[in-house]
Scaffold this motif. Structure first.
Motif, PDB file in Angstrom:
ATOM      1  N   GLU A 117      48.985  44.237  26.351  1.00  0.00           N
ATOM      2  CA  GLU A 117      49.956  45.089  25.666  1.00  0.00           C
ATOM      3  C   GLU A 117      51.300  44.379  25.483  1.00  0.00           C
ATOM      4  N   ASN A 176      49.604  38.759  24.164  1.00  0.00           N
ATOM      5  CA  ASN A 176      49.938  40.181  24.151  1.00  0.00           C
ATOM      6  C   ASN A 176      50.297  40.644  22.743  1.00  0.00           C
ATOM      7  N   HIS A 194      42.293  48.070  30.578  1.00  0.00           N
ATOM      8  CA  HIS A 194      43.325  47.155  31.066  1.00  0.00           C
ATOM      9  C   HIS A 194      43.148  46.994  32.575  1.00  0.00           C
TER      10      HIS A 194
HETATM   11  N1  URA Z   1      50.160  43.634  31.198  1.00  0.00           N
HETATM   12  C1  URA Z   1      49.982  43.214  29.929  1.00  0.00           C
HETATM   13  O1  URA Z   1      49.503  43.954  29.081  1.00  0.00           O
HETATM   14  N2  URA Z   1      50.331  41.973  29.635  1.00  0.00           N
HETATM   15  C2  URA Z   1      50.842  41.113  30.508  1.00  0.00           C
HETATM   16  O2  URA Z   1      51.126  39.972  30.152  1.00  0.00           O
HETATM   17  C3  URA Z   1      51.017  41.563  31.837  1.00  0.00           C
HETATM   18  C4  URA Z   1      50.682  42.827  32.154  1.00  0.00           C
END
Ligand code: URA
Ligand code: SF4
Length: 261
Positions: free
Chosen positions: A104, A143, A233
Protein backbone atom coordinates in the motif's frame (compact mmCIF):
# COMPACT_ATOMS: atom_id res chain seq x y z
CA UNK A 1 -1.74 -10.49 31.20
CA UNK A 2 -3.82 -12.29 28.65
CA UNK A 3 -2.62 -9.80 26.04
CA UNK A 4 0.99 -10.41 27.02
CA UNK A 5 0.57 -14.17 26.74
CA UNK A 6 -1.04 -13.72 23.35
CA UNK A 7 1.73 -11.37 22.20
CA UNK A 8 4.43 -13.81 23.29
CA UNK A 9 2.66 -16.67 21.60
CA UNK A 10 2.43 -14.64 18.42
CA UNK A 11 6.11 -13.79 18.61
CA UNK A 12 6.99 -17.48 18.89
CA UNK A 13 4.77 -18.28 15.92
CA UNK A 14 6.45 -15.63 13.82
CA UNK A 15 9.98 -16.55 14.79
CA UNK A 16 9.51 -20.03 13.39
CA UNK A 17 10.52 -19.41 9.80
CA UNK A 18 9.73 -22.97 8.73
CA UNK A 19 6.04 -22.59 9.51
CA UNK A 20 4.53 -19.12 9.32
CA UNK A 21 1.40 -20.55 7.75
CA UNK A 22 -0.56 -21.40 10.87
CA UNK A 23 -1.49 -24.67 9.21
CA UNK A 24 -3.67 -26.90 11.38
CA UNK A 25 -1.66 -28.78 14.00
CA UNK A 26 -1.38 -32.28 12.58
CA UNK A 27 -2.64 -35.24 14.57
CA UNK A 28 -0.49 -37.50 12.43
CA UNK A 29 3.31 -37.07 12.59
CA UNK A 30 4.47 -33.55 11.83
CA UNK A 31 6.18 -34.56 8.61
CA UNK A 32 2.76 -35.06 7.06
CA UNK A 33 1.82 -31.41 7.54
CA UNK A 34 2.27 -28.84 4.79
CA UNK A 35 5.88 -27.69 5.08
CA UNK A 36 6.29 -24.40 3.25
CA UNK A 37 10.06 -24.18 3.51
CA UNK A 38 10.62 -27.81 2.61
CA UNK A 39 9.84 -27.93 -1.07
CA UNK A 40 10.38 -24.65 -2.87
CA UNK A 41 9.67 -26.08 -6.30
CA UNK A 42 9.95 -22.64 -7.82
CA UNK A 43 13.71 -22.79 -7.31
CA UNK A 44 13.82 -25.41 -10.06
CA UNK A 45 13.32 -22.45 -12.39
CA UNK A 46 15.12 -19.18 -11.95
CA UNK A 47 12.99 -16.72 -9.99
CA UNK A 48 14.14 -13.96 -12.25
CA UNK A 49 12.68 -13.81 -15.71
CA UNK A 50 14.95 -15.34 -18.38
CA UNK A 51 12.88 -13.73 -21.16
CA UNK A 52 13.64 -10.22 -19.93
CA UNK A 53 17.02 -10.97 -18.32
CA UNK A 54 18.20 -11.89 -21.80
CA UNK A 55 20.80 -9.43 -22.97
CA UNK A 56 23.25 -7.28 -21.15
CA UNK A 57 22.04 -4.30 -23.16
CA UNK A 58 18.49 -4.78 -21.92
CA UNK A 59 19.88 -5.15 -18.38
CA UNK A 60 21.79 -1.90 -18.85
CA UNK A 61 18.70 -0.16 -20.18
CA UNK A 62 16.64 -1.31 -17.21
CA UNK A 63 19.34 -0.22 -14.77
CA UNK A 64 19.36 3.21 -16.41
CA UNK A 65 15.57 3.52 -16.33
CA UNK A 66 15.52 2.51 -12.65
CA UNK A 67 18.35 4.87 -11.68
CA UNK A 68 16.54 7.75 -13.34
CA UNK A 69 13.19 6.69 -11.89
CA UNK A 70 14.62 6.47 -8.38
CA UNK A 71 16.05 9.96 -8.66
CA UNK A 72 12.73 11.34 -9.88
CA UNK A 73 10.76 9.58 -7.13
CA UNK A 74 13.16 10.77 -4.45
CA UNK A 75 12.60 14.38 -5.47
CA UNK A 76 8.91 14.05 -6.41
CA UNK A 77 6.48 16.58 -4.97
CA UNK A 78 3.48 15.63 -7.07
CA UNK A 79 1.33 15.19 -3.96
CA UNK A 80 1.49 16.52 -0.38
CA UNK A 81 3.16 13.34 0.91
CA UNK A 82 6.38 14.53 -0.73
CA UNK A 83 6.71 17.44 1.69
CA UNK A 84 6.17 15.38 4.86
CA UNK A 85 8.23 12.25 4.15
CA UNK A 86 11.73 11.66 5.53
CA UNK A 87 12.59 9.80 2.35
CA UNK A 88 10.75 8.30 -0.58
CA UNK A 89 10.63 4.51 -0.94
CA UNK A 90 10.85 3.65 -4.65
CA UNK A 91 11.16 -0.14 -4.33
CA UNK A 92 13.67 -2.95 -3.94
CA UNK A 93 14.69 -6.08 -5.79
CA UNK A 94 15.59 -7.46 -9.18
CA UNK A 95 14.85 -5.59 -12.39
CA UNK A 96 14.37 -9.01 -14.00
CA UNK A 97 11.93 -10.33 -11.40
CA UNK A 98 9.28 -12.82 -12.47
CA UNK A 99 7.15 -11.66 -9.56
CA UNK A 100 6.39 -8.20 -8.21
CA UNK A 101 4.80 -7.83 -4.77
CA UNK A 102 2.84 -4.63 -4.34
CA UNK A 103 1.91 -3.09 -1.00
CA UNK A 104 0.00 0.00 0.00
CA UNK A 105 2.57 2.54 1.09
CA UNK A 106 5.61 3.00 3.33
CA UNK A 107 5.22 3.17 7.11
CA UNK A 108 7.47 4.59 9.83
CA UNK A 109 10.34 2.11 9.36
CA UNK A 110 10.28 2.35 5.58
CA UNK A 111 10.23 6.17 5.70
CA UNK A 112 13.34 6.07 7.89
CA UNK A 113 15.26 3.55 5.79
CA UNK A 114 14.00 4.18 2.27
CA UNK A 115 13.23 0.49 1.69
CA UNK A 116 9.78 -1.16 1.46
CA UNK A 117 8.51 -3.76 3.91
CA UNK A 118 11.22 -3.73 6.54
CA UNK A 119 9.02 -3.46 9.65
CA UNK A 120 7.05 -6.27 11.29
CA UNK A 121 4.90 -7.01 8.27
CA UNK A 122 8.01 -6.92 6.09
CA UNK A 123 9.68 -9.59 8.21
CA UNK A 124 6.61 -11.76 7.74
CA UNK A 125 6.60 -11.03 3.99
CA UNK A 126 10.22 -12.28 3.87
CA UNK A 127 9.09 -15.57 5.43
CA UNK A 128 6.12 -15.85 3.12
CA UNK A 129 8.35 -15.36 0.07
CA UNK A 130 11.01 -17.69 1.43
CA UNK A 131 8.46 -20.48 1.78
CA UNK A 132 8.17 -20.65 -2.02
CA UNK A 133 11.82 -20.02 -2.80
CA UNK A 134 11.56 -16.26 -3.31
CA UNK A 135 13.46 -13.44 -1.65
CA UNK A 136 13.77 -9.67 -1.80
CA UNK A 137 16.75 -10.19 -4.11
CA UNK A 138 14.89 -12.16 -6.79
CA UNK A 139 11.47 -10.47 -6.72
CA UNK A 140 10.68 -6.75 -6.89
CA UNK A 141 8.77 -5.13 -4.02
CA UNK A 142 7.04 -1.79 -4.44
CA UNK A 143 4.10 0.17 -3.09
CA UNK A 144 1.14 2.00 -4.58
CA UNK A 145 2.41 5.27 -3.07
CA UNK A 146 6.11 5.89 -2.58
CA UNK A 147 5.95 8.22 0.43
CA UNK A 148 4.67 7.62 3.98
CA UNK A 149 1.06 8.74 4.45
CA UNK A 150 0.86 10.24 7.95
CA UNK A 151 -2.09 11.26 10.11
CA UNK A 152 0.06 14.11 11.46
CA UNK A 153 2.46 15.08 8.67
CA UNK A 154 4.36 17.41 11.01
CA UNK A 155 5.70 14.49 13.07
CA UNK A 156 7.45 11.78 11.01
CA UNK A 157 9.27 10.68 14.21
CA UNK A 158 6.02 9.51 15.81
CA UNK A 159 5.23 5.80 15.57
CA UNK A 160 1.65 4.77 14.83
CA UNK A 161 1.23 7.92 12.75
CA UNK A 162 0.11 5.95 9.67
CA UNK A 163 -2.97 6.24 7.50
CA UNK A 164 -4.04 4.84 4.15
CA UNK A 165 -3.19 6.99 1.11
CA UNK A 166 -5.98 9.23 -0.19
CA UNK A 167 -7.46 8.80 -3.70
CA UNK A 168 -5.64 11.99 -4.81
CA UNK A 169 -2.28 10.73 -3.51
CA UNK A 170 -2.84 7.37 -5.20
CA UNK A 171 -3.72 9.05 -8.48
CA UNK A 172 -0.66 11.33 -8.31
CA UNK A 173 1.71 8.42 -7.62
CA UNK A 174 0.26 5.75 -9.87
CA UNK A 175 2.47 6.53 -12.88
CA UNK A 176 5.67 5.59 -11.01
CA UNK A 177 4.38 2.10 -10.30
CA UNK A 178 3.17 1.54 -13.86
CA UNK A 179 6.59 2.57 -15.18
CA UNK A 180 8.20 0.09 -12.78
CA UNK A 181 5.85 -2.67 -13.95
CA UNK A 182 6.40 -1.90 -17.64
CA UNK A 183 10.18 -1.79 -17.22
CA UNK A 184 10.46 -5.01 -15.25
CA UNK A 185 7.72 -6.74 -17.28
CA UNK A 186 7.24 -9.44 -14.61
CA UNK A 187 5.17 -12.54 -15.31
CA UNK A 188 3.16 -12.09 -12.11
CA UNK A 189 1.95 -9.35 -9.80
CA UNK A 190 0.91 -10.17 -6.24
CA UNK A 191 -1.06 -7.41 -4.54
CA UNK A 192 -0.96 -7.33 -0.74
CA UNK A 193 -4.19 -6.23 0.91
CA UNK A 194 -7.26 -4.30 -0.13
CA UNK A 195 -5.73 -1.05 -1.36
CA UNK A 196 -3.41 -2.28 -4.13
CA UNK A 197 -6.05 -4.72 -5.38
CA UNK A 198 -8.69 -2.00 -5.48
CA UNK A 199 -6.36 0.47 -7.19
CA UNK A 200 -4.91 -1.85 -9.83
CA UNK A 201 -8.10 -3.75 -10.58
CA UNK A 202 -10.53 -0.87 -10.11
CA UNK A 203 -12.58 -3.31 -8.07
CA UNK A 204 -13.82 -2.56 -4.57
CA UNK A 205 -15.02 -6.08 -3.85
CA UNK A 206 -13.75 -7.02 -0.36
CA UNK A 207 -10.28 -8.54 -0.43
CA UNK A 208 -11.58 -11.67 1.32
CA UNK A 209 -13.74 -12.33 -1.79
CA UNK A 210 -11.18 -11.60 -4.51
CA UNK A 211 -8.01 -13.06 -2.99
CA UNK A 212 -6.66 -16.18 -4.60
CA UNK A 213 -8.34 -15.53 -7.94
CA UNK A 214 -6.09 -14.68 -10.89
CA UNK A 215 -6.85 -11.49 -12.82
CA UNK A 216 -5.12 -9.54 -15.58
CA UNK A 217 -3.52 -6.14 -15.23
CA UNK A 218 -2.73 -3.75 -18.07
CA UNK A 219 0.16 -1.48 -17.11
CA UNK A 220 -0.62 0.96 -19.95
CA UNK A 221 1.33 2.39 -22.90
CA UNK A 222 0.55 -0.71 -24.93
CA UNK A 223 2.54 -2.98 -22.60
CA UNK A 224 1.50 -6.62 -22.33
CA UNK A 225 -0.99 -7.73 -19.70
CA UNK A 226 0.42 -9.17 -16.49
CA UNK A 227 -1.32 -11.83 -14.44
CA UNK A 228 -2.26 -10.53 -11.01
CA UNK A 229 -3.01 -12.49 -7.84
CA UNK A 230 -4.57 -10.59 -4.94
CA UNK A 231 -3.80 -11.84 -1.44
CA UNK A 232 -3.99 -10.49 2.11
CA UNK A 233 -1.51 -7.95 3.45
CA UNK A 234 0.99 -9.42 5.94
CA UNK A 235 -0.19 -6.83 8.51
CA UNK A 236 -3.63 -8.48 8.36
CA UNK A 237 -1.97 -11.82 9.15
CA UNK A 238 -0.30 -10.28 12.19
CA UNK A 239 -3.71 -9.15 13.42
CA UNK A 240 -5.49 -12.36 12.46
CA UNK A 241 -3.23 -15.42 12.13
CA UNK A 242 -6.17 -17.47 10.78
CA UNK A 243 -5.63 -15.68 7.45
CA UNK A 244 -2.22 -17.32 7.07
CA UNK A 245 -3.87 -20.42 5.69
CA UNK A 246 -5.35 -18.48 2.77
CA UNK A 247 -2.08 -16.72 2.01
CA UNK A 248 -0.27 -20.06 2.06
CA UNK A 249 -2.83 -21.40 -0.43
CA UNK A 250 -2.20 -18.32 -2.60
CA UNK A 251 1.57 -18.80 -2.43
CA UNK A 252 1.24 -22.44 -3.49
CA UNK A 253 -0.95 -21.26 -6.35
CA UNK A 254 1.73 -18.74 -7.38
CA UNK A 255 4.48 -21.35 -7.09
CA UNK A 256 2.47 -23.69 -9.32
CA UNK A 257 1.99 -21.00 -11.99
CA UNK A 258 5.67 -20.02 -11.81
CA UNK A 259 6.68 -23.60 -12.51
CA UNK A 260 4.74 -23.58 -15.79
CA UNK A 261 6.57 -22.26 -18.81
N1 URA B 1 3.11 -1.88 4.42
C1 URA B 1 3.08 -1.63 3.10
O1 URA B 1 2.03 -1.72 2.46
N2 URA B 1 4.21 -1.29 2.50
C2 URA B 1 5.38 -1.18 3.12
O2 URA B 1 6.38 -0.87 2.49
C3 URA B 1 5.40 -1.46 4.51
C4 URA B 1 4.26 -1.79 5.14
FE1 SF4 C 1 5.39 11.86 -5.51
FE2 SF4 C 1 4.23 9.57 -4.96
FE3 SF4 C 1 5.67 10.76 -3.09
FE4 SF4 C 1 3.33 11.80 -3.81
S1 SF4 C 1 3.66 9.81 -2.81
S2 SF4 C 1 5.25 12.92 -3.56
S3 SF4 C 1 3.27 11.31 -6.00
S4 SF4 C 1 6.42 9.92 -5.02
Amino acid sequence: MKDLTRALKRRVELSDSSDWTGAPVPTTPRAAAPAPAAAPRATARPATNPATAATSSSARRKAEVFAELSEKIKTCRACPLGAARIQAVPGVGSHDAQVMFIGEGPGFDEDHKGEPFIGRSGKLLDKIMESIGLSRENVYIANIVKCHPMVDPSDPEKRGNDRPPSPEEIEACRGWLDTQIRTIAPRFLVTLGAVPARVLLGDSTPISKIRGVWRDYEPGAGAAKVRLLPTFHPAALLRNPDLKRDVWADMKNLREEMSKS
